[in-house]
Design an enzyme around this catalytic site. Structure first.
Site, PDB file in Angstrom:
ATOM      1  N   SER A 112      -1.466  27.166  -5.623  1.00  0.00           N
ATOM      2  CA  SER A 112      -1.106  28.562  -5.891  1.00  0.00           C
ATOM      3  C   SER A 112      -1.660  29.042  -7.223  1.00  0.00           C
TER       4      SER A 112
ATOM      5  N   GLU B 267      11.845  13.058  -0.437  1.00  0.00           N
ATOM      6  CA  GLU B 267      10.763  12.415  -1.170  1.00  0.00           C
ATOM      7  C   GLU B 267       9.394  12.921  -0.718  1.00  0.00           C
TER       8      GLU B 267
ATOM      9  N   SER C 210      12.889   5.756 -14.131  1.00  0.00           N
ATOM     10  CA  SER C 210      11.779   6.509 -14.703  1.00  0.00           C
ATOM     11  C   SER C 210      11.706   7.916 -14.109  1.00  0.00           C
ATOM     12  N   SER C 211      11.800   7.993 -12.780  1.00  0.00           N
ATOM     13  CA  SER C 211      11.681   9.307 -12.134  1.00  0.00           C
ATOM     14  C   SER C 211      12.819  10.227 -12.523  1.00  0.00           C
TER      15      SER C 211
ATOM     16  N   HIS D 136      14.958  13.033  11.602  1.00  0.00           N
ATOM     17  CA  HIS D 136      13.796  13.157  12.501  1.00  0.00           C
ATOM     18  C   HIS D 136      12.919  11.914  12.433  1.00  0.00           C
ATOM     19  N   HIS D 137      13.182  11.037  11.479  1.00  0.00           N
ATOM     20  CA  HIS D 137      12.464   9.761  11.461  1.00  0.00           C
ATOM     21  C   HIS D 137      13.153   8.737  12.361  1.00  0.00           C
TER      22      HIS D 137
ATOM     23  N   ASP E 296       6.456  21.473 -26.755  1.00  0.00           N
ATOM     24  CA  ASP E 296       6.374  20.136 -26.162  1.00  0.00           C
ATOM     25  C   ASP E 296       7.402  20.082 -25.041  1.00  0.00           C
TER      26      ASP E 296
ATOM     27  N   LYS F 176       3.921  30.065   3.059  1.00  0.00           N
ATOM     28  CA  LYS F 176       3.041  29.665   1.960  1.00  0.00           C
ATOM     29  C   LYS F 176       1.575  29.744   2.385  1.00  0.00           C
TER      30      LYS F 176
ATOM     31  N   ARG G  20       1.869   1.330  14.986  1.00  0.00           N
ATOM     32  CA  ARG G  20       1.478   1.124  13.600  1.00  0.00           C
ATOM     33  C   ARG G  20       1.944  -0.252  13.132  1.00  0.00           C
TER      34      ARG G  20
ATOM     35  N   TRP H 148       7.220   0.020   3.822  1.00  0.00           N
ATOM     36  CA  TRP H 148       7.751   0.711   2.635  1.00  0.00           C
ATOM     37  C   TRP H 148       9.134   1.271   2.928  1.00  0.00           C
TER      38      TRP H 148
ATOM     39  N   HIS I 260      13.162  11.606   3.097  1.00  0.00           N
ATOM     40  CA  HIS I 260      12.556  12.852   3.553  1.00  0.00           C
ATOM     41  C   HIS I 260      12.360  13.835   2.406  1.00  0.00           C
TER      42      HIS I 260
ATOM     43  N   HIS J 271       0.844  -1.204   0.000  1.00  0.00           N
ATOM     44  CA  HIS J 271       0.000   0.000   0.000  1.00  0.00           C
ATOM     45  C   HIS J 271       0.875   1.249   0.000  1.00  0.00           C
TER      46      HIS J 271
ATOM     47  N   THR K  50       7.011  27.006   5.285  1.00  0.00           N
ATOM     48  CA  THR K  50       5.694  26.443   4.977  1.00  0.00           C
ATOM     49  C   THR K  50       4.601  27.376   5.456  1.00  0.00           C
TER      50      THR K  50
ATOM     51  N   TYR L  17       8.633  15.791   0.345  1.00  0.00           N
ATOM     52  CA  TYR L  17       8.387  17.115  -0.237  1.00  0.00           C
ATOM     53  C   TYR L  17       8.194  17.020  -1.735  1.00  0.00           C
TER      54      TYR L  17
HETATM   55  C1  HEA Z   1       0.022   9.040  -1.005  1.00  0.00           C
HETATM   56  C2  HEA Z   1       0.056   8.091  -0.249  1.00  0.00           C
HETATM   57  C3  HEA Z   1      -1.070   7.420   0.464  1.00  0.00           C
HETATM   58  C4  HEA Z   1      -2.422   7.447   0.250  1.00  0.00           C
HETATM   59  C5  HEA Z   1      -3.206   8.183  -0.813  1.00  0.00           C
HETATM   60  C6  HEA Z   1      -3.006   6.597   1.261  1.00  0.00           C
HETATM   61  C7  HEA Z   1      -4.385   6.341   1.384  1.00  0.00           C
HETATM   62  C8  HEA Z   1      -4.953   5.593   2.409  1.00  0.00           C
HETATM   63  N1  HEA Z   1      -4.281   4.935   3.415  1.00  0.00           N
HETATM   64 FE1  HEA Z   1      -2.270   4.822   3.618  1.00  0.00          FE
HETATM   65  N2  HEA Z   1      -0.264   4.722   3.856  1.00  0.00           N
HETATM   66  C9  HEA Z   1       0.682   5.368   3.105  1.00  0.00           C
HETATM   67  C10 HEA Z   1       0.440   6.257   2.071  1.00  0.00           C
HETATM   68  C11 HEA Z   1      -0.825   6.551   1.587  1.00  0.00           C
HETATM   69  N3  HEA Z   1      -2.018   6.056   2.057  1.00  0.00           N
HETATM   70  C12 HEA Z   1       2.000   5.026   3.553  1.00  0.00           C
HETATM   71  C13 HEA Z   1       3.317   5.545   2.996  1.00  0.00           C
HETATM   72  C14 HEA Z   1       1.833   4.142   4.614  1.00  0.00           C
HETATM   73  C15 HEA Z   1       2.918   3.491   5.456  1.00  0.00           C
HETATM   74  C16 HEA Z   1       3.187   2.126   4.972  1.00  0.00           C
HETATM   75  C17 HEA Z   1       4.116   1.429   5.895  1.00  0.00           C
HETATM   76  O1  HEA Z   1       3.879   1.422   7.110  1.00  0.00           O
HETATM   77  O2  HEA Z   1       5.118   0.896   5.399  1.00  0.00           O
HETATM   78  C18 HEA Z   1       0.401   3.976   4.783  1.00  0.00           C
HETATM   79  C19 HEA Z   1      -0.169   3.178   5.766  1.00  0.00           C
HETATM   80  C20 HEA Z   1      -1.530   3.116   6.020  1.00  0.00           C
HETATM   81  C21 HEA Z   1      -2.091   2.515   7.169  1.00  0.00           C
HETATM   82  C22 HEA Z   1      -1.327   1.909   8.330  1.00  0.00           C
HETATM   83  C23 HEA Z   1      -1.070   0.496   8.097  1.00  0.00           C
HETATM   84  C24 HEA Z   1      -0.278  -0.071   9.205  1.00  0.00           C
HETATM   85  O3  HEA Z   1       0.469   0.646   9.874  1.00  0.00           O
HETATM   86  O4  HEA Z   1      -0.403  -1.279   9.385  1.00  0.00           O
HETATM   87  C25 HEA Z   1      -3.465   2.623   7.054  1.00  0.00           C
HETATM   88  C26 HEA Z   1      -4.428   2.127   8.038  1.00  0.00           C
HETATM   89  O5  HEA Z   1      -5.514   2.512   8.096  1.00  0.00           O
HETATM   90  C27 HEA Z   1      -3.724   3.314   5.825  1.00  0.00           C
HETATM   91  C28 HEA Z   1      -4.976   3.625   5.345  1.00  0.00           C
HETATM   92  C29 HEA Z   1      -5.213   4.369   4.197  1.00  0.00           C
HETATM   93  C30 HEA Z   1      -6.535   4.644   3.704  1.00  0.00           C
HETATM   94  C31 HEA Z   1      -7.822   4.175   4.300  1.00  0.00           C
HETATM   95  C32 HEA Z   1      -6.355   5.412   2.572  1.00  0.00           C
HETATM   96  C33 HEA Z   1      -7.453   5.944   1.708  1.00  0.00           C
HETATM   97  O6  HEA Z   1      -7.221   7.293   1.450  1.00  0.00           O
HETATM   98  C34 HEA Z   1      -7.514   5.148   0.464  1.00  0.00           C
HETATM   99  C35 HEA Z   1      -8.669   5.562  -0.334  1.00  0.00           C
HETATM  100  C36 HEA Z   1      -9.005   4.558  -1.385  1.00  0.00           C
HETATM  101  C37 HEA Z   1      -9.027   4.845  -2.675  1.00  0.00           C
HETATM  102  C38 HEA Z   1      -8.778   6.179  -3.170  1.00  0.00           C
HETATM  103  C39 HEA Z   1      -9.309   3.830  -3.686  1.00  0.00           C
HETATM  104  C40 HEA Z   1     -10.626   3.242  -3.447  1.00  0.00           C
HETATM  105  C41 HEA Z   1     -10.718   1.892  -4.012  1.00  0.00           C
HETATM  106  C42 HEA Z   1     -11.880   1.384  -4.371  1.00  0.00           C
HETATM  107  C43 HEA Z   1     -13.138   2.150  -4.297  1.00  0.00           C
HETATM  108  C44 HEA Z   1     -11.867   0.021  -4.839  1.00  0.00           C
HETATM  109  C45 HEA Z   1     -13.083  -0.701  -4.409  1.00  0.00           C
HETATM  110  C46 HEA Z   1     -12.696  -2.065  -4.451  1.00  0.00           C
HETATM  111  C47 HEA Z   1     -13.080  -2.957  -3.552  1.00  0.00           C
HETATM  112  C48 HEA Z   1     -14.107  -2.667  -2.545  1.00  0.00           C
HETATM  113  C49 HEA Z   1     -12.402  -4.288  -3.555  1.00  0.00           C
HETATM  114  N4  HEA Z   1      -2.528   3.601   5.223  1.00  0.00           N
HETATM  115  C1  HEA Z   2       3.675  15.129   1.788  1.00  0.00           C
HETATM  116  C2  HEA Z   2       4.285  14.555   2.708  1.00  0.00           C
HETATM  117  C3  HEA Z   2       4.769  15.147   4.000  1.00  0.00           C
HETATM  118  C4  HEA Z   2       4.929  16.459   4.394  1.00  0.00           C
HETATM  119  C5  HEA Z   2       4.654  17.707   3.617  1.00  0.00           C
HETATM  120  C6  HEA Z   2       5.423  16.395   5.737  1.00  0.00           C
HETATM  121  C7  HEA Z   2       5.721  17.531   6.478  1.00  0.00           C
HETATM  122  C8  HEA Z   2       6.332  17.508   7.731  1.00  0.00           C
HETATM  123  N1  HEA Z   2       6.637  16.390   8.470  1.00  0.00           N
HETATM  124 FE1  HEA Z   2       6.213  14.475   7.948  1.00  0.00          FE
HETATM  125  N2  HEA Z   2       6.030  12.558   7.332  1.00  0.00           N
HETATM  126  C9  HEA Z   2       5.563  12.123   6.112  1.00  0.00           C
HETATM  127  C10 HEA Z   2       5.134  12.928   5.080  1.00  0.00           C
HETATM  128  C11 HEA Z   2       5.166  14.316   5.107  1.00  0.00           C
HETATM  129  N3  HEA Z   2       5.550  15.096   6.155  1.00  0.00           N
HETATM  130  C12 HEA Z   2       5.551  10.696   6.048  1.00  0.00           C
HETATM  131  C13 HEA Z   2       5.098   9.851   4.873  1.00  0.00           C
HETATM  132  C14 HEA Z   2       6.037  10.248   7.273  1.00  0.00           C
HETATM  133  C15 HEA Z   2       6.171   8.826   7.781  1.00  0.00           C
HETATM  134  C16 HEA Z   2       7.108   7.970   7.065  1.00  0.00           C
HETATM  135  C17 HEA Z   2       7.074   6.590   7.655  1.00  0.00           C
HETATM  136  O1  HEA Z   2       7.630   6.397   8.754  1.00  0.00           O
HETATM  137  O2  HEA Z   2       6.470   5.697   7.034  1.00  0.00           O
HETATM  138  C18 HEA Z   2       6.344  11.453   8.051  1.00  0.00           C
HETATM  139  C19 HEA Z   2       6.896  11.416   9.324  1.00  0.00           C
HETATM  140  C20 HEA Z   2       7.340  12.529   9.990  1.00  0.00           C
HETATM  141  C21 HEA Z   2       8.151  12.470  11.170  1.00  0.00           C
HETATM  142  C22 HEA Z   2       8.662  11.210  11.857  1.00  0.00           C
HETATM  143  C23 HEA Z   2       7.705  10.729  12.847  1.00  0.00           C
HETATM  144  C24 HEA Z   2       8.100   9.441  13.434  1.00  0.00           C
HETATM  145  O3  HEA Z   2       8.199   8.454  12.703  1.00  0.00           O
HETATM  146  O4  HEA Z   2       8.295   9.418  14.637  1.00  0.00           O
HETATM  147  C25 HEA Z   2       8.384  13.777  11.556  1.00  0.00           C
HETATM  148  C26 HEA Z   2       9.186  14.176  12.731  1.00  0.00           C
HETATM  149  O5  HEA Z   2       9.693  15.201  12.827  1.00  0.00           O
HETATM  150  C27 HEA Z   2       7.731  14.625  10.576  1.00  0.00           C
HETATM  151  C28 HEA Z   2       7.744  16.013  10.603  1.00  0.00           C
HETATM  152  C29 HEA Z   2       7.243  16.812   9.589  1.00  0.00           C
HETATM  153  C30 HEA Z   2       7.321  18.275   9.617  1.00  0.00           C
HETATM  154  C31 HEA Z   2       7.887  19.120  10.709  1.00  0.00           C
HETATM  155  C32 HEA Z   2       6.758  18.694   8.439  1.00  0.00           C
HETATM  156  C33 HEA Z   2       6.634  20.124   7.987  1.00  0.00           C
HETATM  157  O6  HEA Z   2       7.040  20.271   6.654  1.00  0.00           O
HETATM  158  C34 HEA Z   2       5.262  20.674   8.164  1.00  0.00           C
HETATM  159  C35 HEA Z   2       5.247  22.168   8.038  1.00  0.00           C
HETATM  160  C36 HEA Z   2       3.855  22.752   8.065  1.00  0.00           C
HETATM  161  C37 HEA Z   2       3.289  23.416   9.083  1.00  0.00           C
HETATM  162  C38 HEA Z   2       3.980  23.564  10.387  1.00  0.00           C
HETATM  163  C39 HEA Z   2       1.905  23.948   8.975  1.00  0.00           C
HETATM  164  C40 HEA Z   2       1.766  25.303   8.369  1.00  0.00           C
HETATM  165  C41 HEA Z   2       2.542  26.362   9.064  1.00  0.00           C
HETATM  166  C42 HEA Z   2       1.978  27.421   9.683  1.00  0.00           C
HETATM  167  C43 HEA Z   2       0.527  27.655   9.713  1.00  0.00           C
HETATM  168  C44 HEA Z   2       2.926  28.412  10.262  1.00  0.00           C
HETATM  169  C45 HEA Z   2       2.911  28.561  11.714  1.00  0.00           C
HETATM  170  C46 HEA Z   2       3.339  27.347  12.395  1.00  0.00           C
HETATM  171  C47 HEA Z   2       4.196  27.271  13.408  1.00  0.00           C
HETATM  172  C48 HEA Z   2       5.057  28.377  13.886  1.00  0.00           C
HETATM  173  C49 HEA Z   2       4.285  25.990  14.157  1.00  0.00           C
HETATM  174  N4  HEA Z   2       7.106  13.834   9.640  1.00  0.00           N
HETATM  175 CU   LIG Z   3      10.543  13.535   7.128  1.00  0.00          CU
END
Ligand code: HEA
Ligand code: HEA
Ligand SMILES: [Cu+2]
Ligand code: CUA
Lengths: 372, 295, 525
Positions: C266, C253, C167-168, C300-301, C103, C329, C448, C139, C251, C74, C326, C255
């Site tokens: 925007s 990634e 590809s990317s 931070h992860h 293009d 923005k 999780r 993942w 990380h 997933h 951020t 962004y």
């Molecule tokens: C962009 C990235 C993205 C997106 C869009 C989503 C979307 C969703 N995610 Fe995802 N998720 C991740 C990225 C994302 N996730 C990542 C990176 C992890 C961590 C993995 C890891 O731990 O390694 C994670 C893990 C994760 C967990 C934790 C699993 C765990 O720790 O064991 C859960 C649990 O609820 C969850 C739920 C969902 C749900 C309900 C949606 C919903 O938004 C999904 C909505 C569904 C659709 C848009 C499609 C709908 C499909 C149909 C309508 C088909 C119908 C068919 C049938 C009924 C068979 N996700």
């Molecule tokens: C699109 C993807 C995305 C984005 C944009 C971010 C944005 C941020 N993330 Fe997130 N992050 C993930 C995707 C993302 N993250 C994913 C996928 C994981 C889990 C991966 C995994 O383990 O599977 C993760 C996990 C993750 C962790 C690790 C947690 C853990 O495993 O214990 C942390 C810890 O610092 C973190 C921090 C942040 C911070 C500080 C930002 C900042 O960029 C956010 C900044 C934004 C704001 C703060 C809000 C707007 C600001 C204001 C309104 C201004 C005023 C605010 C203040 C002065 C506070 N993220």
């Molecule tokens: Cu990060």
């Protein structure tokens, strides 16, 4: 009209979470000074974030309401203002500094594991914890105690479902306890929310952490790092007791381990071994090789019908004692007593379709272990 | 920008999809081959996949580049398009830089942190409790668990083959520069000479490196399996060697094209791209020689 | 030259070969978008499996080993299959249109970048049917779970990731070169629309970190098959080294997955506020700062791996700093709305929801950044809540908003506004129902990546699962809306949105197969 409806919907959705907070689904305050300071830190940041959200969304909703076209609002055409830009860059920065200061202090405190009273080495295994009281000659495994029937929904689940173990780790209150975390196979993480300790147990390295518990009680936690199939099933129980109770418990443990040593010298009958072995197998081997010995090929080979299990006794003993660490089979010589290993092997050699009729005695196993 | 004389947008092309299929077969075949070796199962299909994939990829490269060259020689390209190629190649080389950066980062981390920690130094020195016998040295001859990762007898002396190789490779960068100069002066005789010499230097480098590897495996017990020193050593020098191989192939193709009469003093992007690549590989070697062999 | 004239003026080829052999940025954009939608549904179906198993405590539907495969696949599919290709699709359609280019700079390479993907995901998905099952190590594939203890299919996983990486990288090179080299004459960098700016920076991030991912999977492969010891202390390596290299990629990634969405938002906010974007320069600068900071926050992860104190503090401070740009923005978007003359068509609704919900996700990110507090949050559902808030109502809403916004220009047809509004509200409610309760179970202690959990988490998990089913099925409505638009939508006007500015709106509707074969004249205000 339609617009009005939108606003109501929005308000509803945004307010929905509020009553949920009332259910006190929050981070536990915990029972140590550090857990409390972490809790306070958590609430502080939370309120700051809440305030920021209220202001930001407030302004936004206000403009959404007032500056709609349907209300006849004309668009202004300004597109920049250095002063406000500077302000809203500086203020968040200052807020961050304000958060960083207490966080730094708390973190420094957490990292100071010096001058401990008790040292416990905690080793993660797939999927159980091993505790060793350094300098005390006491060590044991701690395994999930929830019966399979409850997990498979064949029996009603008890309140401590999945959070209960056979042997809790026992510690005295008001003492500085230092934990040394390591692992035998993959990375695990030892996490007890009430103590606010979460530390990875990494194979080949040692992490340390410490705690000083203020109140006696039973504190539950779980493994917090994905460690394979049964990651959900390796809980932790910490039992904090008074100093004297702790001493008594320690003495009991020492006595029990002496008794276990003695058991190796006793003469075991085949039936006794098979019976003990069934229990040992269920607890230590079934996770991978399954209760019915069918394994999960190709990762975990079946023991039912295995050529090793039906073949030479020595080979069989070697596999279990030394494991095949690079393939995922743990070395049980380091984990189980000679009695347990002998019993498990005897059980395997006489179960399912394996009908060798062989018996492996604890003495034979002990012999092998001594030689290595 | 003066020349916006209609950018050339190529018609439909079958090379990309052939390339995608080839890539899939090559990598899928490689995966299947490794997989079946590990599982000790039959690997015939995997070998067929891998080989046919590699052939298809090679065919794709030839066909695709031939098409580009033909278009270019037909005069379809503009200076703007030439810039696209240049930018494209530069960013591609940047991605390669980042690839090596990761491996150098690994080496740095291992030497600065992991190995000292395992021997009890620094913030995570507690680890030495688990490895009481272990002694941190670099080059690391004996791993913490020598049973699993057998010790190295001796490491490679940097002042022998590696030094020669450094001279060869750095020299080849200069001969390539000379070839480039000759091309710009339209001196095709010198161009052929310098370019051939460059290739010769590159191939000699490769030959020596192969010799060095054999020496390491057979006499020094320095292998991929001998712990982290062997792992980082072979990973860095191996990927570098692979790049020298690719670079040599590119140069060979260029030489072939020179003999075909391609390239003019004004328009020879293919040549430049190849030489950028070669210089890049050379720079990587200089880092490699200092951090892997010398320090 | 006859070939020359031909290519510039013919329309699309007929039939299947059009899509396979195409060099046209619009065709390739469509391919990317359709592919990503398919992947969204595959990844979403896996999320359904996860949520169905977690509907109640106990093991009901799937075994733990299969659950772990679902979680892993997933995450991988959503990130590499759904979100990233969707943004590349948007870039393919929009970047040339917005900068007045005929293009992409390297059209054949563009086709190659796309067609690698279906093969890569065929390889990845085929692991589900292999003995031992698909990758089950998350993942993030932490060693040694992904090396010594991995299922045999890890080999295929490694090569599939290599293909996605190629590809990317090629796709990103194309975008960067296009932006640097193909702008209409007279268009300076500081004239670029923000979507183009954010993509430029994203492309840079991609080229910088995808090779690092390639390096780390290669080391995994070496440790699995060739006896190296990069991630094994017994050989002098370190399992934590894996995490450093991985997060150095992963990380930035995250962004990569949100900056283009910032760009889309925007574009949309000024259009529907009928007011120029507030603080253009600040927006560009903020995006660049976020990209720069993203390289120095990775650990931070890893707050709980036992880093030395100094490292812990360094990564805590740098991570917190990202809140500043951020925030800039967010404030700029709101100032753009302030004193505008707003209407709320579907793209605008998704954009507003993006701002609100992304901010919530960002604020929880800030909480995670506080290292001592992260000791309690790490690897719980609080983190899952955080990243779904930034990814689903963040990245995915950004994509959906962009699709609604540009759909009239692409297809020449207008989508059904009423259905669009339904789609929005159902998605909005669904997404919050799904992911908001995760904060609570996370704080209360639910780790999780577990298929079964203690009883006190039961109620909220049920709520989450219901929300997930609602949100997921709502996306079927999205597909219906798209199909309906293409089939029978009302013809759209040349300028479907009153407030829209920019070159992409200057071409006829639907956008002809070839646009800007001669560069546009820029009228300077
Ligand atoms: C962009 C990235 C993205 C997106 C869009 C989503 C979307 C969703 N995610 Fe995802 N998720 C991740 C990225 C994302 N996730 C990542 C990176 C992890 C961590 C993995 C890891 O731990 O390694 C994670 C893990 C994760 C967990 C934790 C699993 C765990 O720790 O064991 C859960 C649990 O609820 C969850 C739920 C969902 C749900 C309900 C949606 C919903 O938004 C999904 C909505 C569904 C659709 C848009 C499609 C709908 C499909 C149909 C309508 C088909 C119908 C068919 C049938 C009924 C068979 N996700
Ligand atoms: C699109 C993807 C995305 C984005 C944009 C971010 C944005 C941020 N993330 Fe997130 N992050 C993930 C995707 C993302 N993250 C994913 C996928 C994981 C889990 C991966 C995994 O383990 O599977 C993760 C996990 C993750 C962790 C690790 C947690 C853990 O495993 O214990 C942390 C810890 O610092 C973190 C921090 C942040 C911070 C500080 C930002 C900042 O960029 C956010 C900044 C934004 C704001 C703060 C809000 C707007 C600001 C204001 C309104 C201004 C005023 C605010 C203040 C002065 C506070 N993220
Ligand atoms: Cu990060
Ligand atoms: Cu041990 Cu998870």
């Amino acid at each position: 009209m339609c617009r009005r409806l939108h606003l109501y919907c929005l308000a509803l959705v945004l307010l929905l979470p509020a009553p949920l907070w009332a259910l006190e689904f929050n981070m536990p305050v915990g029972v140590t000074d550090t857990s409390q300071s972490i809790f306070n830190l958590h609430m502080t940041i939370f309120y700051i974030c809440l305030a920021i959200a209220v202001v930001v969304f407030g302004v936004m909703l206000w403009s959404i309401y007032h500056h709609r076209k349907s209300r006849g609002h004309e668009a202004a055409q300004f597109h920049g203002n250095i002063l406000v830009e500077v302000i809203w860059t500086t203020i968040p920065f200052l807020i961050l500094v304000a958060i960083a200061i207490p966080s730094t202090i708390t973190l420094g405190d957490l990292y100071d594991a010096s001058e401990s009273d008790i040292d416990i080495q905690v080793t993660g295994h797939q999927w159980k914890w091993h505790y060793k009281y350094i300098g005390e000659d006491v060590d044991f495994f701690s395994v999930l105690a929830t019966p399979r029937e409850e997990i498979e929904n064949r029996k009603k689940k008890n309140p401590n479902y999945l959070l209960e173990v056979d042997n809790p780790v026992v510690v005295p209150v008001h003492k500085k306890i230092r934990f040394l975390f390591t692992s035998n196979d993959v990375i695990h993480a030892w996490w007890v929310p009430d103590l606010a300790i979460k530390k990875d147990a990494i194979p080949g390295f040692i992490n340390e952490s410490w705690t000083r518990i203020n109140e006696p009680g039973l504190y539950r936690g779980q493994c917090a790092e994905l460690c394979g199939k049964h990651h959900a099933f390796m809980p932790i129980e910490v039992k904090a007791v008074s100093e004297s109770e702790y001493e008594a418990w320690l003495a009991d443990q020492k006595a029990a381990q002496k008794a276990a040593m003695a058991a190796a010298d006793k003469d075991w009958s085949m039936d006794e071994l098979v019976k003990t072995g069934a229990g040992v197998y269920e607890k230590n081997c079934a996770a991978c090789h399954q209760a019915d010995g069918s394994g999960m090929p190709p990762t975990f080979p079946p023991l039912d019908g295995s050529s090793i299990v039906q073949g030479d006794k020595l080979e069989h003993m070697k596999v279990v004692v030394n494991g095949r660490v690079d393939k995922g089979m743990p070395a049980f010589g380091k984990q189980l007593t000679a009695v347990d290993i002998a019993a498990a092997i005897t059980y395997e050699r006489n179960s399912w379709s394996n009908k060798t009729g062989d018996m492996v005695t604890p003495a034979e196993v002990q012999d092998l272990m001594d030689k290595q | 920008m003066a020349h916006h004389s209609a950018y050339y947008v190529p018609p439909q092309s079958h090379w990309p999809i052939i390339g995608a299929v080839g890539l899939f077969l090559t990598l899928g075949g490689a995966a299947a081959l490794i997989y079946s070796l590990q599982q000790e199962s039959d690997s015939l299909l995997a070998q067929i996949m891998l080989n046919s994939g590699a052939l298809i990829l090679a065919g794709m490269m030839i066909g695709w580049f031939a098409a580009v060259i033909a278009e270019s020689r037909q005069g379809l390209y503009s200076p703007q398009l030439d810039r696209s190629f240049r930018y494209g190649m530069s960013w591609f080389i940047f991605s390669e830089v980042m690839f090596f950066f990761a491996f150098f980062g690994v080496l740095f981390y291992i030497r600065m942190f992991a190995v000292p920690w395992l021997d009890g130094e620094g913030d995570k020195g507690l680890a030495s409790m688990l490895w009481p016998q272990f002694e941190a040295t670099w080059p690391l001859l004996e791993a913490p668990n020598p049973d699993q990762f057998p010790p190295i007898r001796e490491v490679i002396n940097p002042w022998h083959i590696p030094l020669i190789n450094t001279v060869l490779l750095v020299g080849s960068s200069f001969t390539l520069l000379a070839a480039h100069k000759a091309l710009k002066r339209e001196d095709r005789g010198k161009l052929k000479g310098w370019l051939s010499l460059t290739i010769l230097l590159g191939l000699t480098f490769l030959g020596l490196q192969i010799y060095e590897y054999i020496h390491a495996y057979t006499e020094l017990d320095l292998t991929l399996k001998s712990g982290i020193y062997g792992a980082t050593f072979f990973m860095l020098t191996g990927f570098h060697g692979a790049h020298v191989t690719i670079g040599s192939i590119i140069l060979l193709v260029l030489l072939f094209r020179v003999f075909q009469g391609h390239f003019t003093p004004e328009s020879h992007f293919g040549f430049e791209a190849g030489s950028w690549y070669w210089h890049f590989v050379d720079v990587v070697w200089i880092f490699l020689f200092t951090t892997v062999y010398l320090l | 030259m006859s070939a020359h004239a031909e290519t510039l003026h013919h329309g699309p080829a007929k039939g299947f070969s059009r899509w396979i052999l195409t060099t046209n940025h619009k065709d390739i954009g469509t391919l990317y978008l359709v592919f990503s939608l398919i992947m969204l549904f595959i990844g979403g179906t896996m999320a359904f499996v996860i949520r169905a198993e977690l509907f109640q405590p106990g093991l009901q539907l799937v075994m733990p080993e299969f659950f772990n495969q679902m979680t892993t696949m997933h995450g991988l599919i959503m990130i590499f299959g759904a979100v990233m290709p969707a943004f590349v699709g948007l870039a393919n359609w929009q970047v040339p249109l917005m900068i007045g280019a005929p293009d992409m700079a390297l059209p054949r390479l563009n086709n190659f970048s796309f067609w690698i993907l279906p093969f890569a995901f065929t390889m990845l998905l085929s692991t589900l049917f292999m003995p031992g099952g698909a990758p089950n190590f998350g993942w993030t594939f932490y060693a040694p779970l992904s090396t010594t203890y991995a299922p045999p299919s890890v080999t295929f996983f490694v090569f599939a990731v290599h293909m996605m990486g190629i590809s990317s990288i090629l796709g990103a090179i194309n975008v960067i070169v296009t932006i640097f080299n193909m702008r209409a004459p007279g268009m300076k960098m500081m004239d670029l629309p923000l979507f183009v700016w954010t993509w430029l920076i994203t492309a840079f991030l991609l080229i910088a970190v995808m090779p690092v991912l390639a390096a780390v999977v290669t080391m995994v492969l070496m440790d699995v098959h060739f006896g190296t010891s990069f991630f094994s202390a017994a050989g002098g390596g370190d399992p934590v080294l894996f995490q450093h290299v991985f997060w150095f990629f992963a990380h930035p990634e995250v962004y990569i997955m949100v900056l283009p969405a910032f760009g889309v938002i925007s574009e949309i906010i000024p259009t529907f506020a009928r007011k120029p974007l507030f603080g253009y320069r600040a927006m560009v600068l903020a995006t660049a700062s976020i990209a720069f900071l993203s390289f120095i926050v990775w650990a931070h992860h890893m707050f709980t791996v036992g880093m030395p104190l100094a490292g812990e503090l360094f990564f805590m401070y740098t991570t917190m700093l990202i809140a500043v740009p951020t925030g800039v923005k967010v404030f700029n978007w709101i100032s753009t709305m302030f004193k505008g003359s707003m209407t709320f068509e579907t793209p605008m609704l998704f954009a507003i929801a993006f701002i609100v919900l992304f901010t919530i996700g960002g604020l929880s990110g800030l909480m995670l950044a506080i290292a001592p507090a992260d000791f309690q949050y790490h690897d719980t559902y609080f983190v899952v809540a955080h990243f779904h808030y930034v990814l689903v109502p963040g990245s995915v809403f950004g994509i959906i908003a962009g699709v609604y916004y540009w759909l009239p220009k692409w297809t020449g047809k207008m989508y059904d506004e009423k259905l669009g509004q339904w789609h929005f509200w159902l998605s909005f409610i669904g997404v919050n129902l799904t992911f908001f309760p995760m904060h609570f179970v996370g704080l209360a202690g639910m780790p999780r990546r577990i298929p079964d959990y203690a009883l006190q988490f039961a109620d909220f998990n049920m709520l989450t699962s219901l929300g997930a089913f609602l949100f997921g099925t709502t996306q079927l409505l999205f597909v219906y809306i798209l199909v309906k638009t293409v089939r029978s939508g009302k013809p759209a006007e040349q300028l479907p949105w009153e407030g829209a500015r920019g070159l992409e709106w200057s071409v006829p509707t639907p956008a002809p197969y070839h646009t800007f074969t001669t560069p546009p004249e820029l009228d300077k205000e």
